[in-house]
Design a protein around this motif. Structure first.
Motif, short mmCIF file in Angstrom:
data_model
loop_
_atom_site.label_atom_id
_atom_site.label_comp_id
_atom_site.label_asym_id
_atom_site.label_seq_id
_atom_site.Cartn_x
_atom_site.Cartn_y
_atom_site.Cartn_z
N SER A 1 0.73 -1.18 0.12
CA SER A 1 -0.05 -0.01 -0.09
C SER A 1 0.81 1.35 -0.06
N LEU B 1 -2.06 -7.04 7.64
CA LEU B 1 -3.00 -6.00 6.81
C LEU B 1 -3.02 -6.38 5.52
N ASN C 1 -5.92 -9.18 5.59
CA ASN C 1 -7.20 -8.60 5.86
C ASN C 1 -7.47 -7.50 5.06
N ASN C 2 -6.77 -7.39 3.85
CA ASN C 2 -7.29 -6.52 2.91
C ASN C 2 -7.45 -4.90 3.23
N LYS C 3 -6.50 -4.62 4.03
CA LYS C 3 -6.33 -3.18 4.60
C LYS C 3 -5.31 -2.32 3.93
N ASN C 4 -5.75 -1.28 3.32
CA ASN C 4 -4.79 -0.66 2.30
C ASN C 4 -4.46 0.89 2.86
N SER C 5 -4.86 1.13 4.15
CA SER C 5 -4.85 2.42 4.70
C SER C 5 -4.79 2.21 6.30
N GLU D 1 -8.13 3.32 8.15
CA GLU D 1 -9.51 2.42 8.16
C GLU D 1 -9.48 1.64 9.40
N LEU D 2 -8.26 1.35 10.13
CA LEU D 2 -8.30 0.32 11.47
C LEU D 2 -9.17 0.67 12.63
N THR D 3 -9.53 -0.13 13.10
CA THR D 3 -10.61 -0.11 14.20
C THR D 3 -10.08 -0.86 15.23
N ASP E 1 -9.89 -4.35 14.84
CA ASP E 1 -8.52 -4.81 13.95
C ASP E 1 -7.40 -4.99 14.97
#
Length: 487
Positions: free
Chosen positions: A36, A75, A78-82, A85-87, A90
């Motif tokens: 990313s 990441l 779990n398809n996280k690109n930024s 957007e983490l919570t 996560d």
């Protein structure tokens, strides 16, 4: 605005901090593992700003980048690109992910402490970003603050047992490696960190204004010069011996290292015959050789796993065991807070195992408690009156649960009651002790946090085994009555 930040994905940065243990060393940063661009830019900015502003050492930033590779894998999965957007969910998932990871070095699951280290690296990035790059990270807190909360609550301090220390000091008399021989003496005397010791210079020792000598060094962790510390004659001699025996190397070395106390000539490899400062890795190898050659073993007959930092903890433990005020120990170790000293370094040494077992109070019949066990007449009257109520515990009896109107701290926390002189147990509690032992053994066998976690329970299991053995002998009639008391 970020100025002059390299645009490519591979950086070679030089440590320009003259007080750093890695001064002039080059570190290669590789960010190509990040898919990313958004995440990559955040991490790069974090590294570059902290490097240019000197907020963190370059070595620490290098380790942070290496540690983030694991988080990046998480990441991607779990398809996280930024990072934005983490919570909190996560962060919980990442903790679960850490529990499934296996160390490449040991081929074992990550220890509890290792899991915390990886999470802390992520926390550092997020919290830094919330101040400096608020649009690139979560705007709200995604960590509860309770992750791995027990990691600093050590129940067993890693000091060197007296019986091992005796073996070490005996072996030092004939030790031929001067770095081990004199290095251990310096570590025992000052409690300094190994990295600080290896950066000592030939002018570190000065005559004391009244008598003896003092030692001065730079504390690289707190980044300040330590005040001169009075040292023993043995420590002063160790420093002088290192200066003297490596005089020839000093005359041949570059200006960069010639004033260092711990210098040696490389025997092989690309730097063969070059005069360099001894590394922590070399000292660790030499310590292992020292232990093996001299067959220095622990109470279980196993070769002792010696580390340089244990001398620091041992000094603090010895000082506290002798009644030294915690603030004095704090100043000797160079801590900014007494809480750090209490939590991680200072603990009162237990006596050797045989002495500890002597303190276990065992009696065949609680109705036979008399003045030989409770010498104070008023306390004896209280116990006889309350043995079936206030004095009764789930696995025995406390002959004096209160003092000056306050409940005993040991009793409240159930810490080391087994070896307290006020504790008495009988065969009626045999099954309770067996059940407790079984619970602890199951925790040790099934724990996922590694050896450090298991070590917390081992001393208690050893004492429980001894209690069970004695109670079974009483129950079987092999002994008449066994009573011990420290009142």
């Amino acid at each position: 605005m970020i100025t002059n930040m390299p645009k490519d994905d591979v950086w070679e940065l030089i440590d320009n901090d003259g007080k750093s243990q890695n001064f002039r060393k080059k570190f290669k940063f590789d960010f190509s593992y990040m898919e990313s661009d958004s995440i990559k830019n955040t991490i790069k900015t974090y590294i570059w700003k902290n490097y240019k502003e000197g907020n963190k050492t370059l070595k620490k930033l290098y380790d942070d980048n290496g540690g983030l590779k694991l988080f990046n894998d998480f990441l991607i999965i779990n398809n996280k690109n930024s990072l934005r957007e983490l919570t909190n969910n996560d962060s919980d998932l990442f903790i679960s992910y850490l529990k499934t990871c296996v160390s490449d070095k040991t081929n074992k699951p990550f220890t509890y402490a290792t899991q915390k280290i990886y999470l802390d690296k992520v926390k550092a990035i997020i919290h830094w970003g919330q101040l400096h790059m608020p649009n690139d990270v979560p705007k709200i807190e995604i960590f509860t603050g309770n992750e791995y909360i027990g990691i600093n609550r050590k129940l067993k301090i890693d000091f060197i047992p007296d019986e091992v220390l005796i073996q070490i000091n005996k072996a030092l008399k004939n030790e031929e490696n001067p770095y081990v021989k004199y290095g251990i003496i310096i570590l025992q005397s000052t409690g300094m960190r190994i990295g600080d010791m290896l950066k000592l210079t030939t002018d570190c020792i000065k005559p004391h204004l009244i008598s003896g000598y003092t030692l001065t060094w730079y504390d690289h962790k707190s980044r300040k010069q330590r005040q001169p510390m009075p040292i023993t004659n043995e420590c002063a001699i160790a420093v002088e011996k290192l200066i003297e025996c490596k005089k020839e190397f000093r005359e041949q070395s570059d200006d960069e290292v010639k004033d260092n106390l711990f210098i040696y000539q490389v025997a092989k490899g690309k730097n063969i015959r070059k005069i360099m400062t001894v590394t922590q890795i070399s000292m660790g190898i030499w310590f292992n050789i020292f232990i093996k050659i001299n067959e220095i073993k622990d109470t279980n007959g196993v070769l002792y796993n010696l580390t340089a930092h244990q001398f620091r903890r041992t000094l603090a433990t010895d000082m506290l065991s002798k009644g030294t005020d915690i603030t004095v120990i704090r100043d000797v170790l160079g801590h900014s807070s007494s809480e750090t000293t209490k939590r991680s370094y200072a603990d009162i040494k237990d006596k050797e195992r045989a002495e500890v077992f002597k303190n276990i109070g065992i009696i065949g019949n609680i109705n036979k408690v008399d003045e030989t066990i409770i010498t104070d007449n008023e306390e004896l009257k209280w116990f006889n009156k309350n043995k079936d109520s206030k004095a009764r515990m789930e696995d025995g009896y406390c002959t004096k649960p209160c003092s000056d109107g306050k409940i005993c701290d040991r009793l409240l926390k159930r810490q080391k009651c087994y070896t307290c002189g006020r504790y008495v147990t009988t065969p009626e509690y045999l099954q309770a002790h067996k059940s407790h032992l079984k619970e602890l053994e199951n925790q040790i066998e099934g724990n996922i946090y590694g050896e450090h976690y298991a070590e917390h329970f081992i001393p208690t299991t050893e004492i429980l085994k001894e209690i069970i053995r004695r109670l079974e002998e009483l129950q079987d009639g092999n002994r008449e009555v066994a009573i011990t008391s420290n009142n």
